[in-house]
Design a protein around this motif. Structure first.
Motif, PDB file in Angstrom:
ATOM      1  N   UNK A   7      47.911  43.459  41.332  1.00 41.73           N
ATOM      2  CA  UNK A   7      46.464  43.571  41.164  1.00 41.73           C
ATOM      3  C   UNK A   7      46.126  43.267  39.711  1.00 41.73           C
ATOM      4  N   UNK A   8      45.261  42.265  39.467  1.00 37.32           N
ATOM      5  CA  UNK A   8      44.953  41.840  38.095  1.00 37.32           C
ATOM      6  C   UNK A   8      43.531  42.219  37.708  1.00 37.32           C
ATOM      7  N   UNK A   9      43.373  42.456  36.411  1.00 39.89           N
ATOM      8  CA  UNK A   9      42.066  42.811  35.867  1.00 39.89           C
ATOM      9  C   UNK A   9      41.679  41.777  34.813  1.00 39.89           C
ATOM     10  N   UNK A  10      40.473  41.256  34.946  1.00 38.61           N
ATOM     11  CA  UNK A  10      39.937  40.329  33.952  1.00 38.61           C
ATOM     12  C   UNK A  10      38.689  40.943  33.338  1.00 38.61           C
ATOM     13  N   UNK A  11      38.570  40.846  32.014  1.00 34.62           N
ATOM     14  CA  UNK A  11      37.405  41.411  31.351  1.00 34.62           C
ATOM     15  C   UNK A  11      37.400  41.066  29.890  1.00 34.62           C
ATOM     16  N   UNK A  63      39.200  42.342  27.467  1.00 33.82           N
ATOM     17  CA  UNK A  63      40.415  42.616  26.708  1.00 33.82           C
ATOM     18  C   UNK A  63      40.471  44.004  26.105  1.00 33.82           C
ATOM     19  N   UNK A  64      39.747  44.963  26.700  1.00 34.16           N
ATOM     20  CA  UNK A  64      39.766  46.349  26.221  1.00 34.16           C
ATOM     21  C   UNK A  64      40.767  47.124  27.065  1.00 34.16           C
ATOM     22  N   UNK A  65      41.910  47.520  26.512  1.00 32.55           N
ATOM     23  CA  UNK A  65      42.953  48.187  27.306  1.00 32.55           C
ATOM     24  C   UNK A  65      42.468  49.465  27.994  1.00 32.55           C
ATOM     25  N   UNK A  66      41.584  50.215  27.345  1.00 30.30           N
ATOM     26  CA  UNK A  66      41.105  51.463  27.943  1.00 30.30           C
ATOM     27  C   UNK A  66      40.281  51.186  29.191  1.00 30.30           C
ATOM     28  N   UNK A  67      39.436  50.168  29.142  1.00 28.64           N
ATOM     29  CA  UNK A  67      38.628  49.806  30.316  1.00 28.64           C
ATOM     30  C   UNK A  67      39.525  49.240  31.410  1.00 28.64           C
ATOM     31  N   UNK A  68      40.475  48.390  31.002  1.00 28.87           N
ATOM     32  CA  UNK A  68      41.410  47.828  31.987  1.00 28.87           C
ATOM     33  C   UNK A  68      42.134  48.943  32.735  1.00 28.87           C
ATOM     34  N   UNK A  69      42.557  49.986  32.005  1.00 33.03           N
ATOM     35  CA  UNK A  69      43.302  51.090  32.628  1.00 33.03           C
ATOM     36  C   UNK A  69      42.440  51.825  33.652  1.00 33.03           C
ATOM     37  N   UNK A  70      41.167  52.038  33.324  1.00 29.17           N
ATOM     38  CA  UNK A  70      40.271  52.713  34.270  1.00 29.17           C
ATOM     39  C   UNK A  70      40.051  51.867  35.526  1.00 29.17           C
ATOM     40  N   UNK A  71      39.921  50.568  35.352  1.00 29.22           N
ATOM     41  CA  UNK A  71      39.737  49.687  36.510  1.00 29.22           C
ATOM     42  C   UNK A  71      40.973  49.736  37.410  1.00 29.22           C
ATOM     43  N   UNK A  72      42.161  49.760  36.787  1.00 27.10           N
ATOM     44  CA  UNK A  72      43.392  49.874  37.578  1.00 27.10           C
ATOM     45  C   UNK A  72      43.462  51.218  38.300  1.00 27.10           C
ATOM     46  N   UNK A  73      43.044  52.297  37.628  1.00 29.15           N
ATOM     47  CA  UNK A  73      43.036  53.615  38.274  1.00 29.15           C
ATOM     48  C   UNK A  73      42.076  53.630  39.456  1.00 29.15           C
ATOM     49  N   UNK A  90      37.300  41.211  43.309  1.00 29.53           N
ATOM     50  CA  UNK A  90      37.580  39.831  43.697  1.00 29.53           C
ATOM     51  C   UNK A  90      38.939  39.833  44.402  1.00 29.53           C
ATOM     52  N   UNK A  91      39.242  38.789  45.173  1.00 29.02           N
ATOM     53  CA  UNK A  91      40.553  38.747  45.846  1.00 29.02           C
ATOM     54  C   UNK A  91      41.701  38.915  44.867  1.00 29.02           C
ATOM     55  N   UNK A  92      42.541  39.910  45.089  1.00 28.64           N
ATOM     56  CA  UNK A  92      43.721  40.135  44.255  1.00 28.64           C
ATOM     57  C   UNK A  92      43.442  40.878  42.969  1.00 28.64           C
ATOM     58  N   UNK A  93      42.213  41.379  42.788  1.00 25.50           N
ATOM     59  CA  UNK A  93      41.959  42.068  41.526  1.00 25.50           C
ATOM     60  C   UNK A  93      40.491  42.431  41.353  1.00 25.50           C
ATOM     61  N   UNK A  94      40.082  42.537  40.068  1.00 23.20           N
ATOM     62  CA  UNK A  94      38.708  42.903  39.736  1.00 23.20           C
ATOM     63  C   UNK A  94      38.346  42.262  38.400  1.00 23.20           C
ATOM     64  N   UNK A  95      37.044  42.027  38.234  1.00 21.01           N
ATOM     65  CA  UNK A  95      36.517  41.458  36.986  1.00 21.01           C
ATOM     66  C   UNK A  95      35.472  42.439  36.467  1.00 21.01           C
ATOM     67  N   UNK A  96      35.559  42.786  35.164  1.00 21.72           N
ATOM     68  CA  UNK A  96      34.564  43.667  34.591  1.00 21.72           C
ATOM     69  C   UNK A  96      33.858  43.007  33.423  1.00 21.72           C
ATOM     70  N   UNK A  97      32.628  43.453  33.201  1.00 22.68           N
ATOM     71  CA  UNK A  97      31.854  42.964  32.064  1.00 22.68           C
ATOM     72  C   UNK A  97      30.920  44.049  31.582  1.00 22.68           C
ATOM     73  N   UNK A  98      30.520  43.946  30.336  1.00 22.99           N
ATOM     74  CA  UNK A  98      29.548  44.892  29.774  1.00 22.99           C
ATOM     75  C   UNK A  98      28.138  44.389  30.066  1.00 22.99           C
ATOM     76  N   UNK A  99      27.287  45.293  30.462  1.00 23.91           N
ATOM     77  CA  UNK A  99      25.917  44.913  30.823  1.00 23.91           C
ATOM     78  C   UNK A  99      24.916  45.667  29.970  1.00 23.91           C
TER      79      UNK A  99
END
Length: 482
Positions: free
Chosen positions: A427-431, A433-443, A473-482
Protein backbone atom coordinates in the motif's frame (compact mmCIF):
# COMPACT_ATOMS: atom_id res chain seq x y z
CA UNK A 1 29.74 41.38 -25.78
CA UNK A 2 27.50 43.53 -27.95
CA UNK A 3 24.86 45.76 -26.34
CA UNK A 4 22.36 48.23 -27.72
CA UNK A 5 23.30 51.75 -26.62
CA UNK A 6 20.28 54.00 -26.13
CA UNK A 7 22.47 57.08 -26.57
CA UNK A 8 23.71 56.10 -30.05
CA UNK A 9 20.64 54.08 -31.12
CA UNK A 10 22.70 51.12 -32.24
CA UNK A 11 24.18 47.86 -31.00
CA UNK A 12 27.85 48.28 -30.13
CA UNK A 13 30.73 46.24 -28.81
CA UNK A 14 30.72 46.89 -25.07
CA UNK A 15 33.95 48.56 -23.98
CA UNK A 16 35.03 50.01 -20.66
CA UNK A 17 37.33 52.86 -19.75
CA UNK A 18 39.46 50.58 -17.57
CA UNK A 19 40.05 47.21 -19.28
CA UNK A 20 38.52 44.34 -17.32
CA UNK A 21 36.49 46.56 -14.97
CA UNK A 22 32.91 47.82 -15.28
CA UNK A 23 31.61 50.84 -13.38
CA UNK A 24 27.87 50.12 -13.44
CA UNK A 25 24.98 52.17 -12.08
CA UNK A 26 21.35 51.09 -11.85
CA UNK A 27 18.46 53.33 -10.84
CA UNK A 28 16.91 51.96 -7.66
CA UNK A 29 13.34 52.09 -6.36
CA UNK A 30 11.40 54.95 -4.83
CA UNK A 31 10.46 53.22 -1.60
CA UNK A 32 6.93 54.46 -0.90
CA UNK A 33 5.20 51.14 -1.64
CA UNK A 34 5.80 47.55 -2.70
CA UNK A 35 7.64 47.09 -5.98
CA UNK A 36 5.34 45.70 -8.66
CA UNK A 37 6.45 42.96 -11.01
CA UNK A 38 6.87 45.51 -13.81
CA UNK A 39 9.58 47.26 -11.78
CA UNK A 40 11.14 43.91 -11.02
CA UNK A 41 11.42 42.96 -14.69
CA UNK A 42 14.05 45.72 -14.99
CA UNK A 43 15.94 44.52 -11.91
CA UNK A 44 15.89 40.91 -13.14
CA UNK A 45 17.33 42.00 -16.49
CA UNK A 46 20.01 44.18 -14.89
CA UNK A 47 20.90 41.30 -12.58
CA UNK A 48 21.45 39.00 -15.56
CA UNK A 49 23.55 41.68 -17.25
CA UNK A 50 25.77 42.11 -14.21
CA UNK A 51 26.19 38.35 -13.79
CA UNK A 52 26.96 37.86 -17.48
CA UNK A 53 29.66 40.53 -17.31
CA UNK A 54 31.19 38.76 -14.32
CA UNK A 55 30.85 35.43 -16.18
CA UNK A 56 32.85 36.93 -19.04
CA UNK A 57 35.58 37.82 -16.56
CA UNK A 58 34.91 41.46 -15.77
CA UNK A 59 35.29 42.95 -12.32
CA UNK A 60 32.01 44.79 -11.75
CA UNK A 61 31.31 47.63 -9.33
CA UNK A 62 27.53 48.00 -9.35
CA UNK A 63 25.96 50.94 -7.53
CA UNK A 64 22.26 51.53 -6.83
CA UNK A 65 20.41 54.42 -5.21
CA UNK A 66 17.37 54.22 -2.96
CA UNK A 67 15.07 57.21 -3.52
CA UNK A 68 13.69 58.18 -0.13
CA UNK A 69 13.21 61.92 -0.78
CA UNK A 70 12.60 64.32 -3.65
CA UNK A 71 10.74 62.16 -6.21
CA UNK A 72 7.58 64.16 -6.85
CA UNK A 73 4.37 62.71 -8.23
CA UNK A 74 5.22 64.03 -11.71
CA UNK A 75 8.64 63.57 -13.26
CA UNK A 76 8.26 67.21 -14.34
CA UNK A 77 8.94 68.37 -10.76
CA UNK A 78 5.30 68.93 -9.81
CA UNK A 79 2.96 67.37 -7.31
CA UNK A 80 3.67 65.93 -3.88
CA UNK A 81 6.72 63.91 -2.80
CA UNK A 82 5.84 60.24 -3.29
CA UNK A 83 7.42 59.40 0.07
CA UNK A 84 5.11 61.83 1.85
CA UNK A 85 2.12 60.30 0.06
CA UNK A 86 3.12 56.86 1.33
CA UNK A 87 3.71 58.09 4.88
CA UNK A 88 0.31 59.78 5.04
CA UNK A 89 -1.40 56.71 3.59
CA UNK A 90 -0.04 54.48 6.36
CA UNK A 91 0.09 57.05 9.15
CA UNK A 92 3.83 56.53 9.65
CA UNK A 93 6.93 58.67 9.38
CA UNK A 94 8.68 59.00 6.02
CA UNK A 95 11.77 57.22 7.31
CA UNK A 96 9.69 54.35 8.72
CA UNK A 97 8.03 53.99 5.32
CA UNK A 98 11.43 54.11 3.60
CA UNK A 99 12.94 51.39 5.77
CA UNK A 100 9.90 49.10 5.54
CA UNK A 101 9.64 49.24 1.76
CA UNK A 102 13.41 49.11 1.24
CA UNK A 103 13.48 45.87 3.23
CA UNK A 104 10.44 44.60 1.30
CA UNK A 105 12.15 45.40 -2.01
CA UNK A 106 15.27 43.42 -1.17
CA UNK A 107 13.16 40.55 0.20
CA UNK A 108 11.43 40.37 -3.19
CA UNK A 109 14.81 40.53 -4.92
CA UNK A 110 16.05 37.58 -2.84
CA UNK A 111 13.03 35.50 -3.89
CA UNK A 112 13.83 36.31 -7.52
CA UNK A 113 17.56 35.50 -7.12
CA UNK A 114 18.50 39.15 -7.79
CA UNK A 115 21.91 39.90 -6.35
CA UNK A 116 22.20 42.93 -4.05
CA UNK A 117 24.45 45.57 -5.72
CA UNK A 118 27.91 46.22 -4.33
CA UNK A 119 26.80 49.66 -3.12
CA UNK A 120 23.26 50.63 -2.08
CA UNK A 121 22.94 54.30 -1.13
CA UNK A 122 19.75 56.02 0.13
CA UNK A 123 19.43 59.57 -1.17
CA UNK A 124 19.00 60.99 2.35
CA UNK A 125 22.53 59.84 3.21
CA UNK A 126 24.37 62.15 0.78
CA UNK A 127 22.77 65.57 1.25
CA UNK A 128 26.15 67.29 1.65
CA UNK A 129 27.31 65.88 -1.69
CA UNK A 130 24.14 67.11 -3.41
CA UNK A 131 24.67 70.62 -2.04
CA UNK A 132 28.31 70.57 -3.19
CA UNK A 133 27.40 69.64 -6.77
CA UNK A 134 24.51 72.12 -6.96
CA UNK A 135 26.85 74.85 -5.70
CA UNK A 136 29.37 73.84 -8.34
CA UNK A 137 26.76 74.06 -11.10
CA UNK A 138 25.79 77.56 -9.96
CA UNK A 139 29.45 78.54 -9.94
CA UNK A 140 29.94 77.25 -13.49
CA UNK A 141 26.89 79.18 -14.72
CA UNK A 142 24.72 76.12 -15.37
CA UNK A 143 22.22 76.74 -12.58
CA UNK A 144 20.29 79.66 -11.18
CA UNK A 145 18.10 80.59 -8.23
CA UNK A 146 14.50 81.63 -8.78
CA UNK A 147 11.47 81.72 -6.52
CA UNK A 148 13.42 80.09 -3.70
CA UNK A 149 14.46 77.04 -5.77
CA UNK A 150 17.61 76.21 -7.73
CA UNK A 151 17.16 75.20 -11.38
CA UNK A 152 19.44 73.73 -14.03
CA UNK A 153 19.63 75.98 -17.08
CA UNK A 154 19.21 73.72 -20.13
CA UNK A 155 19.75 76.63 -22.54
CA UNK A 156 23.47 76.47 -21.71
CA UNK A 157 23.74 73.02 -23.34
CA UNK A 158 24.68 72.36 -26.92
CA UNK A 159 22.44 69.30 -26.94
CA UNK A 160 19.79 68.44 -24.38
CA UNK A 161 17.72 65.64 -25.96
CA UNK A 162 20.19 62.75 -25.84
CA UNK A 163 18.01 59.68 -26.36
CA UNK A 164 15.33 60.90 -28.78
CA UNK A 165 14.84 63.59 -31.35
CA UNK A 166 11.85 65.21 -29.66
CA UNK A 167 9.86 68.03 -31.14
CA UNK A 168 10.08 71.04 -28.87
CA UNK A 169 6.30 71.40 -28.87
CA UNK A 170 5.80 67.81 -27.73
CA UNK A 171 7.69 68.45 -24.49
CA UNK A 172 6.37 71.90 -23.68
CA UNK A 173 5.48 72.40 -20.04
CA UNK A 174 1.75 72.05 -19.27
CA UNK A 175 0.86 70.08 -22.40
CA UNK A 176 0.16 66.98 -20.29
CA UNK A 177 -2.84 66.77 -18.05
CA UNK A 178 -1.93 67.44 -14.41
CA UNK A 179 1.38 69.18 -15.18
CA UNK A 180 1.39 72.86 -14.27
CA UNK A 181 3.88 75.33 -15.67
CA UNK A 182 6.53 76.50 -13.20
CA UNK A 183 6.75 80.26 -13.69
CA UNK A 184 10.21 80.33 -12.05
CA UNK A 185 11.81 78.47 -14.95
CA UNK A 186 13.73 80.46 -17.55
CA UNK A 187 13.23 77.66 -20.09
CA UNK A 188 10.48 75.04 -20.23
CA UNK A 189 12.95 72.13 -19.94
CA UNK A 190 14.83 73.49 -16.93
CA UNK A 191 14.57 71.24 -13.89
CA UNK A 192 14.87 71.61 -10.12
CA UNK A 193 18.16 70.81 -8.41
CA UNK A 194 17.11 72.01 -4.95
CA UNK A 195 13.69 72.94 -3.57
CA UNK A 196 13.02 75.43 -0.82
CA UNK A 197 9.50 76.17 -2.07
CA UNK A 198 7.17 73.87 -3.97
CA UNK A 199 3.50 73.22 -4.62
CA UNK A 200 3.03 71.95 -1.06
CA UNK A 201 4.22 73.16 2.32
CA UNK A 202 4.43 70.01 4.45
CA UNK A 203 7.54 68.30 3.08
CA UNK A 204 8.65 65.97 5.89
CA UNK A 205 12.40 65.96 5.23
CA UNK A 206 14.32 69.24 4.98
CA UNK A 207 17.96 70.29 5.34
CA UNK A 208 19.90 73.53 5.65
CA UNK A 209 21.52 74.71 2.43
CA UNK A 210 23.06 77.93 1.03
CA UNK A 211 19.66 78.63 -0.56
CA UNK A 212 17.52 78.06 2.52
CA UNK A 213 15.96 75.05 4.23
CA UNK A 214 14.84 72.54 1.63
CA UNK A 215 15.45 69.23 -0.08
CA UNK A 216 17.07 67.90 -3.27
CA UNK A 217 15.38 67.33 -6.59
CA UNK A 218 15.07 63.75 -7.80
CA UNK A 219 17.52 63.92 -10.70
CA UNK A 220 20.55 65.19 -8.76
CA UNK A 221 20.74 62.15 -6.48
CA UNK A 222 21.75 59.60 -9.12
CA UNK A 223 24.50 61.80 -10.55
CA UNK A 224 26.00 62.45 -7.13
CA UNK A 225 25.73 58.85 -5.91
CA UNK A 226 27.40 57.58 -9.07
CA UNK A 227 30.17 60.18 -8.89
CA UNK A 228 30.90 59.19 -5.29
CA UNK A 229 31.01 55.43 -5.77
CA UNK A 230 31.75 54.93 -9.50
CA UNK A 231 34.06 57.89 -9.98
CA UNK A 232 33.98 60.61 -12.64
CA UNK A 233 33.55 58.13 -15.48
CA UNK A 234 30.71 55.66 -15.74
CA UNK A 235 30.78 52.71 -18.14
CA UNK A 236 27.20 51.48 -17.95
CA UNK A 237 23.99 53.13 -16.72
CA UNK A 238 20.82 51.01 -16.52
CA UNK A 239 17.16 51.67 -15.87
CA UNK A 240 13.63 51.36 -17.20
CA UNK A 241 12.82 52.94 -20.55
CA UNK A 242 10.45 55.37 -18.81
CA UNK A 243 13.50 56.92 -17.09
CA UNK A 244 15.22 57.83 -20.36
CA UNK A 245 13.36 61.14 -20.40
CA UNK A 246 13.49 63.26 -18.37
CA UNK A 247 15.42 61.52 -15.59
CA UNK A 248 18.42 60.13 -17.46
CA UNK A 249 18.46 63.08 -19.85
CA UNK A 250 18.76 65.39 -16.85
CA UNK A 251 21.41 63.20 -15.23
CA UNK A 252 23.59 63.56 -18.31
CA UNK A 253 23.04 67.32 -18.47
CA UNK A 254 24.01 68.04 -14.86
CA UNK A 255 26.81 65.45 -14.64
CA UNK A 256 28.64 66.57 -17.77
CA UNK A 257 28.14 70.24 -16.91
CA UNK A 258 29.65 69.67 -13.47
CA UNK A 259 32.48 67.37 -14.55
CA UNK A 260 33.37 69.14 -17.78
CA UNK A 261 33.72 65.92 -19.81
CA UNK A 262 31.60 63.05 -21.20
CA UNK A 263 30.20 61.03 -18.31
CA UNK A 264 28.71 57.66 -19.29
CA UNK A 265 29.67 55.58 -22.29
CA UNK A 266 26.74 53.16 -22.48
CA UNK A 267 23.02 53.45 -21.66
CA UNK A 268 20.90 50.32 -21.17
CA UNK A 269 17.10 50.61 -20.95
CA UNK A 270 14.61 47.83 -20.21
CA UNK A 271 11.17 48.12 -21.79
CA UNK A 272 7.83 47.90 -20.01
CA UNK A 273 5.92 44.97 -18.67
CA UNK A 274 2.36 45.49 -19.92
CA UNK A 275 -1.03 43.99 -19.36
CA UNK A 276 -3.63 43.85 -22.11
CA UNK A 277 -4.87 47.20 -20.77
CA UNK A 278 -1.48 48.93 -20.74
CA UNK A 279 1.68 49.50 -18.70
CA UNK A 280 1.84 48.18 -15.14
CA UNK A 281 2.52 51.00 -12.68
CA UNK A 282 1.96 51.89 -9.03
CA UNK A 283 0.09 55.03 -10.00
CA UNK A 284 -2.62 52.97 -11.69
CA UNK A 285 -3.24 51.16 -8.44
CA UNK A 286 -2.19 47.81 -9.87
CA UNK A 287 -1.21 45.37 -7.11
CA UNK A 288 0.77 42.83 -9.10
CA UNK A 289 3.48 42.00 -6.57
CA UNK A 290 5.70 39.03 -5.75
CA UNK A 291 3.51 38.42 -2.70
CA UNK A 292 0.46 38.11 -4.94
CA UNK A 293 2.26 35.62 -7.19
CA UNK A 294 3.07 33.52 -4.13
CA UNK A 295 -0.49 33.76 -2.83
CA UNK A 296 -1.66 32.33 -6.13
CA UNK A 297 0.80 29.45 -5.82
CA UNK A 298 3.51 30.56 -8.23
CA UNK A 299 7.20 30.12 -7.55
CA UNK A 300 8.78 33.60 -7.96
CA UNK A 301 11.47 31.99 -10.11
CA UNK A 302 8.75 31.01 -12.59
CA UNK A 303 8.24 34.76 -13.07
CA UNK A 304 12.01 35.22 -13.56
CA UNK A 305 11.87 32.44 -16.17
CA UNK A 306 8.90 34.22 -17.81
CA UNK A 307 10.93 37.44 -18.08
CA UNK A 308 14.01 35.70 -19.46
CA UNK A 309 11.97 34.17 -22.29
CA UNK A 310 11.58 37.65 -23.79
CA UNK A 311 14.09 40.25 -24.99
CA UNK A 312 14.58 43.26 -22.74
CA UNK A 313 14.10 45.75 -25.59
CA UNK A 314 10.60 44.48 -26.32
CA UNK A 315 7.47 45.10 -24.30
CA UNK A 316 6.39 41.97 -22.42
CA UNK A 317 2.68 41.27 -21.99
CA UNK A 318 1.73 39.82 -18.63
CA UNK A 319 -1.35 37.66 -18.19
CA UNK A 320 -2.06 34.79 -15.84
CA UNK A 321 -2.29 32.49 -18.87
CA UNK A 322 1.16 33.59 -20.06
CA UNK A 323 2.59 33.08 -16.58
CA UNK A 324 0.95 29.64 -16.36
CA UNK A 325 2.66 28.67 -19.61
CA UNK A 326 6.03 29.87 -18.32
CA UNK A 327 5.56 28.14 -14.95
CA UNK A 328 4.69 24.88 -16.71
CA UNK A 329 7.76 25.12 -18.95
CA UNK A 330 9.94 25.91 -15.94
CA UNK A 331 8.67 22.87 -14.02
CA UNK A 332 9.18 20.61 -17.04
CA UNK A 333 12.75 21.89 -17.34
CA UNK A 334 13.38 21.17 -13.65
CA UNK A 335 11.93 17.68 -14.06
CA UNK A 336 14.22 16.95 -17.01
CA UNK A 337 17.23 18.09 -14.99
CA UNK A 338 16.08 16.01 -12.01
CA UNK A 339 16.15 12.93 -14.27
CA UNK A 340 19.90 13.32 -14.84
CA UNK A 341 21.98 10.77 -12.97
CA UNK A 342 24.49 11.56 -10.24
CA UNK A 343 26.96 8.98 -11.48
CA UNK A 344 30.59 9.98 -11.63
CA UNK A 345 32.52 10.22 -14.85
CA UNK A 346 34.86 12.39 -16.88
CA UNK A 347 33.61 15.71 -18.22
CA UNK A 348 33.64 15.92 -22.00
CA UNK A 349 35.85 19.00 -22.10
CA UNK A 350 35.65 19.53 -25.86
CA UNK A 351 31.86 19.38 -25.94
CA UNK A 352 31.60 21.54 -22.82
CA UNK A 353 33.83 24.20 -24.37
CA UNK A 354 31.76 24.21 -27.54
CA UNK A 355 28.45 24.57 -25.69
CA UNK A 356 29.83 27.26 -23.38
CA UNK A 357 31.10 29.27 -26.34
CA UNK A 358 27.63 29.07 -27.87
CA UNK A 359 26.10 30.34 -24.62
CA UNK A 360 28.56 33.25 -24.47
CA UNK A 361 27.87 34.16 -28.09
CA UNK A 362 24.09 33.91 -27.84
CA UNK A 363 23.63 35.77 -24.54
CA UNK A 364 26.42 38.17 -25.46
CA UNK A 365 24.39 39.31 -28.46
CA UNK A 366 22.54 42.18 -26.76
CA UNK A 367 21.74 40.10 -23.67
CA UNK A 368 19.56 37.61 -25.53
CA UNK A 369 18.24 35.73 -22.50
CA UNK A 370 15.71 33.73 -24.52
CA UNK A 371 18.62 32.18 -26.42
CA UNK A 372 20.30 31.58 -23.07
CA UNK A 373 17.24 29.49 -22.09
CA UNK A 374 17.53 27.66 -25.41
CA UNK A 375 21.12 26.82 -24.56
CA UNK A 376 19.87 24.94 -21.48
CA UNK A 377 17.81 22.66 -23.71
CA UNK A 378 20.77 22.29 -26.06
CA UNK A 379 22.75 20.92 -23.11
CA UNK A 380 20.01 18.47 -22.18
CA UNK A 381 19.81 17.21 -25.78
CA UNK A 382 23.58 17.04 -26.31
CA UNK A 383 25.16 13.58 -26.84
CA UNK A 384 27.30 13.87 -23.70
CA UNK A 385 27.20 12.19 -20.30
CA UNK A 386 25.13 13.53 -17.40
CA UNK A 387 28.21 14.73 -15.53
CA UNK A 388 29.00 17.08 -18.40
CA UNK A 389 25.37 18.20 -18.61
CA UNK A 390 25.11 18.96 -14.91
CA UNK A 391 28.35 20.93 -14.98
CA UNK A 392 27.19 23.06 -17.91
CA UNK A 393 23.78 23.70 -16.39
CA UNK A 394 25.42 24.85 -13.17
CA UNK A 395 27.75 27.08 -15.17
CA UNK A 396 25.00 28.75 -17.22
CA UNK A 397 22.88 29.18 -14.11
CA UNK A 398 25.54 31.50 -12.68
CA UNK A 399 24.06 33.98 -15.18
CA UNK A 400 20.41 32.93 -15.46
CA UNK A 401 20.00 32.28 -11.70
CA UNK A 402 17.01 29.92 -11.97
CA UNK A 403 18.25 27.61 -9.17
CA UNK A 404 18.17 24.74 -11.65
CA UNK A 405 20.19 22.11 -9.79
CA UNK A 406 18.80 23.11 -6.39
CA UNK A 407 15.20 22.80 -7.60
CA UNK A 408 15.98 19.51 -9.33
CA UNK A 409 17.56 18.10 -6.17
CA UNK A 410 14.53 19.16 -4.11
CA UNK A 411 12.21 17.47 -6.60
CA UNK A 412 14.20 14.23 -6.45
CA UNK A 413 14.17 14.27 -2.65
CA UNK A 414 10.43 14.87 -2.57
CA UNK A 415 9.70 12.03 -4.97
CA UNK A 416 12.12 9.73 -3.18
CA UNK A 417 10.34 10.42 0.13
CA UNK A 418 6.99 9.68 -1.46
CA UNK A 419 8.25 6.48 -3.03
CA UNK A 420 9.60 5.19 0.31
CA UNK A 421 6.24 5.58 2.07
CA UNK A 422 4.70 2.16 1.62
CA UNK A 423 3.09 -0.40 3.87
CA UNK A 424 4.21 -3.99 4.20
CA UNK A 425 1.49 -5.16 1.81
CA UNK A 426 2.50 -2.71 -0.92
CA UNK A 427 0.00 0.00 0.00
CA UNK A 428 1.62 3.29 -1.14
CA UNK A 429 1.09 6.84 0.02
CA UNK A 430 1.65 9.88 -2.17
CA UNK A 431 1.60 13.41 -0.79
CA UNK A 432 3.80 16.26 0.33
CA UNK A 433 6.61 14.13 1.73
CA UNK A 434 5.66 14.66 5.39
CA UNK A 435 6.54 11.42 7.25
CA UNK A 436 4.09 12.13 10.09
CA UNK A 437 1.16 12.54 7.70
CA UNK A 438 2.25 9.51 5.69
CA UNK A 439 2.27 7.42 8.89
CA UNK A 440 -1.28 8.48 9.79
CA UNK A 441 -2.52 7.64 6.30
CA UNK A 442 -0.93 4.18 6.61
CA UNK A 443 -2.55 3.71 10.04
CA UNK A 444 -5.93 4.65 8.59
CA UNK A 445 -5.46 2.13 5.79
CA UNK A 446 -4.54 -0.60 8.30
CA UNK A 447 -7.64 0.20 10.39
CA UNK A 448 -9.88 -0.02 7.35
CA UNK A 449 -8.32 -3.33 6.35
CA UNK A 450 -9.02 -4.66 9.88
CA UNK A 451 -12.62 -3.35 9.54
CA UNK A 452 -12.00 -1.01 12.47
CA UNK A 453 -13.97 1.77 10.80
CA UNK A 454 -14.33 3.85 13.95
CA UNK A 455 -10.54 4.12 14.22
CA UNK A 456 -10.27 4.85 10.49
CA UNK A 457 -12.81 7.67 10.86
CA UNK A 458 -10.98 9.04 13.89
CA UNK A 459 -7.72 9.21 11.95
CA UNK A 460 -9.51 10.79 8.99
CA UNK A 461 -10.90 13.49 11.29
CA UNK A 462 -7.45 14.04 12.82
CA UNK A 463 -5.99 14.53 9.35
CA UNK A 464 -8.83 16.84 8.40
CA UNK A 465 -8.15 18.95 11.51
CA UNK A 466 -4.58 19.37 10.23
CA UNK A 467 -5.89 20.56 6.88
CA UNK A 468 -5.15 17.30 5.08
CA UNK A 469 -7.50 15.68 2.59
CA UNK A 470 -7.02 11.96 1.76
CA UNK A 471 -8.22 10.32 -1.44
CA UNK A 472 -8.16 6.54 -1.79
CA UNK A 473 -6.76 5.25 -5.10
CA UNK A 474 -6.10 1.70 -6.33
CA UNK A 475 -3.20 0.27 -4.31
CA UNK A 476 -2.86 3.24 -1.99
CA UNK A 477 -3.91 6.79 -1.11
CA UNK A 478 -3.04 10.35 -2.11
CA UNK A 479 -3.12 13.23 0.38
CA UNK A 480 -2.92 16.97 -0.01
CA UNK A 481 -3.25 20.06 2.14
CA UNK A 482 -6.39 22.08 1.56
Amino acid sequence: MYLYNSATHKKEEFKTRTPGRVEMYTCGPTVYGYAHIGNLRSYITEDVLEKFLRYEGYEVNRVMNITDVGHLASDADTGEDKMLTGARRENKSVMDIAKFYTDAFFADCAKLNIKTPDVVQPATGLIDEFIQVVSGLIGKGYAYEAGGNVYFDTSKLGRYYVFNDHNEEDLAVAVREGVEEDANKRNKNDFVLWFTKSKFEDQALKWDSPWGVGYPGWHIECSCISMKYNGEYLDLHCGGIDNAFPHHTNEIAQSEAYLGHPWCGHWFHVHHLNTNSGKISKSKGTKLTVALLEEKGYDPLAYRFFCLQSHYRKGLVFSWENLDNAAGAYQKLIRRIAALTDTEGAVDEEAAKRLKEKFLTQVGNDLNTSMGITCLYDVLKAPVNDVTKRGLLASFDQVLSLSLLEKAAALREKEAAQAKTAGADGFTVQGGGDPAIDALVLERAAAKKAKNFAEADRIRDELKAQGVEVTDVPGGAVWKRV
